[in-house]
Enzyme design. Structure first.
Site, mmCIF file in Angstrom:
data_model
loop_
_atom_site.group_PDB
_atom_site.id
_atom_site.type_symbol
_atom_site.label_atom_id
_atom_site.label_comp_id
_atom_site.label_asym_id
_atom_site.label_seq_id
_atom_site.Cartn_x
_atom_site.Cartn_y
_atom_site.Cartn_z
ATOM 1 C CG ASP A 107 -1.824 1.092 1.263
ATOM 2 O OD1 ASP A 107 -2.464 1.299 0.405
ATOM 3 O OD2 ASP A 107 -2.089 1.791 2.490
ATOM 4 C CG ASP A 134 -1.432 7.587 0.740
ATOM 5 O OD1 ASP A 134 -0.233 8.159 0.281
ATOM 6 O OD2 ASP A 134 -2.534 7.573 -0.013
#
Length: 175
Positions: free
Chosen positions: A14, A16
């Protein structure tokens, strides 16, 4: 550009909350604060032969906060920063959609938005991925749910308590 035909494990990350501090709707280089240890963690993955693939929901596009060109520019900046530190990301995939968006072209439910597996499926079409040895590192439950739905291991990361290079080492050796 696709990798060679030999299948390789992939580390899906991922963005953020894993690579950079999650300040809502980060879309410019001046908003980006890297999580400690990211270049080292990505070099570990590169050196271990993993494809490094970022999968990120970017609903700010659908909400009208920024456009896809801003996403591409930020990802190019991230690649440059990492390259200067001897690390590389093989691919970025992002979902610009959100059912509550304000930009009509992006306001929809879709399979690419995590916890859906659309970005993972696209990566599997683009790259020769060995799913049995692949994994996902994310900071939210939806990241782990997407990994599970795609049939790979998932590990939840907490930037306040975990060190990304340590988690990467554990995931690489867990094969």
């Amino acid at each position: 550009m696709p990798a060679p035909e030999t299948s390789r494990p992939a580390a899906f990350l991922d963005r953020d909350g894993v690579l950079n501090v999650d300040r809502e709707y980060v879309h410019r280089a001046d908003q980006l604060t890297w999580i400690d240890g990211v270049p080292e963690a990505i070099r570990l993955l590169n050196d271990a032969g993993f494809l490094v693939i970022v999968v990120t929901n970017q609903s700010g596009v659908a909400r009208g906060f920024y456009d896809e060109a801003a996403v591409a520019a930020l990802h190019a900046h991230m690649r440059g920063y990492l390259a200067a530190r001897g690390a590389h990301i093989d691919a970025f995939y992002y979902c610009p959609h959100h059912p509550d968006g304000k930009v009509a072209a992006y306001t929809m439910r879709c399979d690419c938005r995590k916890p859906g597996t659309g970005m993972f499926e696209q990566a599997a079409r683009d790259w020769p991925i060995d799913r049995a040895r692949s994994f996902m590192i994310g900071d939210k439950d939806i990241d782990i749910a997407a990994a599970t739905a795609f049939g790979i291991r998932g590990a939840q990361f907490n930037a306040t308590t975990d060190k990304l290079p340590d988690l990467v080492r554990r995931m690489i050796t867990a094969d």
